[in-house]
Design a protein around this motif. Sequence first.
Motif, PDB file in Angstrom:
ATOM      1  N   GLU A 181       0.842  -1.204   0.000  1.00 44.90           N
ATOM      2  CA  GLU A 181       0.000   0.000   0.000  1.00 44.90           C
ATOM      3  C   GLU A 181       0.876   1.252   0.000  1.00 44.90           C
ATOM      4  N   PHE A 182       1.940   1.220   0.778  1.00 41.01           N
ATOM      5  CA  PHE A 182       2.820   2.375   0.911  1.00 41.01           C
ATOM      6  C   PHE A 182       3.477   2.734  -0.417  1.00 41.01           C
ATOM      7  N   ILE A 183       4.008   1.755  -1.111  1.00 43.86           N
ATOM      8  CA  ILE A 183       4.741   2.064  -2.347  1.00 43.86           C
ATOM      9  C   ILE A 183       3.818   2.524  -3.474  1.00 43.86           C
ATOM     10  N   ARG A 184       2.523   2.333  -3.307  1.00 44.04           N
ATOM     11  CA  ARG A 184       1.558   2.838  -4.296  1.00 44.04           C
ATOM     12  C   ARG A 184       1.090   4.258  -3.975  1.00 44.04           C
ATOM     13  N   CYS A 185       1.556   4.829  -2.879  1.00 43.65           N
ATOM     14  CA  CYS A 185       1.178   6.201  -2.531  1.00 43.65           C
ATOM     15  C   CYS A 185       1.735   7.167  -3.568  1.00 43.65           C
ATOM     16  N   VAL A 186       0.993   8.237  -3.843  1.00 35.88           N
ATOM     17  CA  VAL A 186       1.422   9.215  -4.841  1.00 35.88           C
ATOM     18  C   VAL A 186       2.453  10.184  -4.274  1.00 35.88           C
ATOM     19  N   VAL A 187       2.491  10.328  -2.964  1.00 35.52           N
ATOM     20  CA  VAL A 187       3.471  11.195  -2.311  1.00 35.52           C
ATOM     21  C   VAL A 187       4.096  10.395  -1.174  1.00 35.52           C
ATOM     22  N   ILE A 188       5.428  10.363  -1.168  1.00 37.22           N
ATOM     23  CA  ILE A 188       6.161   9.674  -0.099  1.00 37.22           C
ATOM     24  C   ILE A 188       7.256  10.611   0.393  1.00 37.22           C
ATOM     25  N   PHE A 189       7.339  10.787   1.698  1.00 39.04           N
ATOM     26  CA  PHE A 189       8.386  11.617   2.279  1.00 39.04           C
ATOM     27  C   PHE A 189       8.703  11.101   3.673  1.00 39.04           C
ATOM     28  N   SER A 190       9.786  11.609   4.230  1.00 37.11           N
ATOM     29  CA  SER A 190      10.212  11.189   5.572  1.00 37.11           C
ATOM     30  C   SER A 190      10.139  12.351   6.535  1.00 37.11           C
ATOM     31  N   SER A 191       9.831  12.004   7.759  1.00 32.28           N
ATOM     32  CA  SER A 191       9.885  12.955   8.863  1.00 32.28           C
ATOM     33  C   SER A 191      10.989  12.455   9.787  1.00 32.28           C
ATOM     34  N   PRO A 192      11.985  13.289  10.033  1.00 35.04           N
ATOM     35  CA  PRO A 192      13.145  12.801  10.789  1.00 35.04           C
ATOM     36  C   PRO A 192      12.871  12.588  12.277  1.00 35.04           C
ATOM     37  N   LYS A 193      13.687  11.740  12.843  1.00 33.00           N
ATOM     38  CA  LYS A 193      13.680  11.501  14.286  1.00 33.00           C
ATOM     39  C   LYS A 193      13.724  12.844  15.008  1.00 33.00           C
ATOM     40  N   GLY A 194      12.913  12.968  16.060  1.00 31.57           N
ATOM     41  CA  GLY A 194      12.887  14.194  16.843  1.00 31.57           C
ATOM     42  C   GLY A 194      11.824  15.177  16.392  1.00 31.57           C
ATOM     43  N   SER A 195      11.074  14.820  15.349  1.00 32.53           N
ATOM     44  CA  SER A 195      10.017  15.722  14.861  1.00 32.53           C
ATOM     45  C   SER A 195       8.872  15.787  15.859  1.00 32.53           C
ATOM     46  N   ASP A 196       8.331  16.974  16.046  1.00 30.39           N
ATOM     47  CA  ASP A 196       7.167  17.170  16.895  1.00 30.39           C
ATOM     48  C   ASP A 196       5.918  16.767  16.111  1.00 30.39           C
ATOM     49  N   LEU A 197       4.938  16.203  16.800  1.00 34.24           N
ATOM     50  CA  LEU A 197       3.707  15.764  16.122  1.00 34.24           C
ATOM     51  C   LEU A 197       3.038  16.895  15.352  1.00 34.24           C
ATOM     52  N   TRP A 198       3.054  18.097  15.901  1.00 31.93           N
ATOM     53  CA  TRP A 198       2.437  19.231  15.208  1.00 31.93           C
ATOM     54  C   TRP A 198       3.197  19.560  13.928  1.00 31.93           C
ATOM     55  N   ASP A 199       4.527  19.390  13.938  1.00 35.49           N
ATOM     56  CA  ASP A 199       5.323  19.623  12.729  1.00 35.49           C
ATOM     57  C   ASP A 199       5.005  18.580  11.659  1.00 35.49           C
ATOM     58  N   ILE A 200       4.787  17.350  12.094  1.00 37.79           N
ATOM     59  CA  ILE A 200       4.441  16.290  11.133  1.00 37.79           C
ATOM     60  C   ILE A 200       3.107  16.594  10.475  1.00 37.79           C
ATOM     61  N   THR A 201       2.143  17.083  11.252  1.00 33.00           N
ATOM     62  CA  THR A 201       0.849  17.433  10.637  1.00 33.00           C
ATOM     63  C   THR A 201       1.045  18.531   9.603  1.00 33.00           C
ATOM     64  N   SER A 202       1.885  19.508   9.894  1.00 34.83           N
ATOM     65  CA  SER A 202       2.161  20.574   8.931  1.00 34.83           C
ATOM     66  C   SER A 202       2.797  20.014   7.665  1.00 34.83           C
ATOM     67  N   GLN A 203       3.733  19.077   7.826  1.00 37.81           N
ATOM     68  CA  GLN A 203       4.364  18.439   6.668  1.00 37.81           C
ATOM     69  C   GLN A 203       3.319  17.714   5.814  1.00 37.81           C
ATOM     70  N   ILE A 204       2.422  17.000   6.479  1.00 38.43           N
ATOM     71  CA  ILE A 204       1.398  16.242   5.764  1.00 38.43           C
ATOM     72  C   ILE A 204       0.466  17.177   5.003  1.00 38.43           C
ATOM     73  N   TYR A 205      -0.011  18.230   5.677  1.00 40.17           N
ATOM     74  CA  TYR A 205      -0.911  19.180   5.010  1.00 40.17           C
ATOM     75  C   TYR A 205      -0.214  19.862   3.834  1.00 40.17           C
ATOM     76  N   ALA A 206       1.061  20.231   4.001  1.00 40.97           N
ATOM     77  CA  ALA A 206       1.806  20.894   2.923  1.00 40.97           C
ATOM     78  C   ALA A 206       1.976  19.952   1.729  1.00 40.97           C
ATOM     79  N   ALA A 207       2.334  18.692   2.009  1.00 34.53           N
ATOM     80  CA  ALA A 207       2.502  17.722   0.921  1.00 34.53           C
ATOM     81  C   ALA A 207       1.181  17.493   0.194  1.00 34.53           C
ATOM     82  N   ALA A 208       0.100  17.422   0.957  1.00 32.76           N
ATOM     83  CA  ALA A 208      -1.224  17.234   0.349  1.00 32.76           C
ATOM     84  C   ALA A 208      -1.589  18.436  -0.509  1.00 32.76           C
ATOM     85  N   ASP A 209      -1.412  19.640   0.023  1.00 33.37           N
ATOM     86  CA  ASP A 209      -1.734  20.859  -0.728  1.00 33.37           C
ATOM     87  C   ASP A 209      -0.917  20.950  -2.018  1.00 33.37           C
TER      88      ASP A 209
END
Length: 146
Positions: free
Chosen positions: A66-94
């Motif tokens: 399922e993962f490799i069929r995703c249209v957008v794939i990116f990494s969030s590095p160790k130490g990322s805050d959950l709120w920062d990850i949500t921002s990354q996800i929303y930005a990638a989606a937008d």
Amino acid sequence: MDNSIPSSENTFLTNRQIEVLALRGRGLSQKDIASQFGTTIPNISSIETNARHNIDKAKKTLRLSEFIRCVVIFSSPKGSDLWDITSQIYAAADNNGIKISYTEPELIAFIDGEVKKHIKNRKTMVDIDIGLAADGSLIMIPHPSS
């Protein structure tokens, strides 16, 4: 094999593993199953352990598929805050015209549920690969070795 127990054909399980799991699911102890099959408890334990290992590998394979069929794939590095990850996800989606159907608090809860054992004090303890499907669904794969 009991006719009410499905065949192992085209699966990662043997017929014996399916039988043992089915009987365990019906409440039989390993001792009862060993007696029924005329074998030892350690043998039944080994069969059950190997079956559960095969099931876990199959689940991980499906998730990776399922993962490799995703249209957008990116990494969030160790130490990322959950709120920062949500921002990354929303930005990638937008940036890719994908609609995420989670509010920010719902997305935080989703992320926490997906990678809970890899989060401490709202920060990730490992790198997390994030896949975003065209339908807005997310797949998160932690890297415990990072």
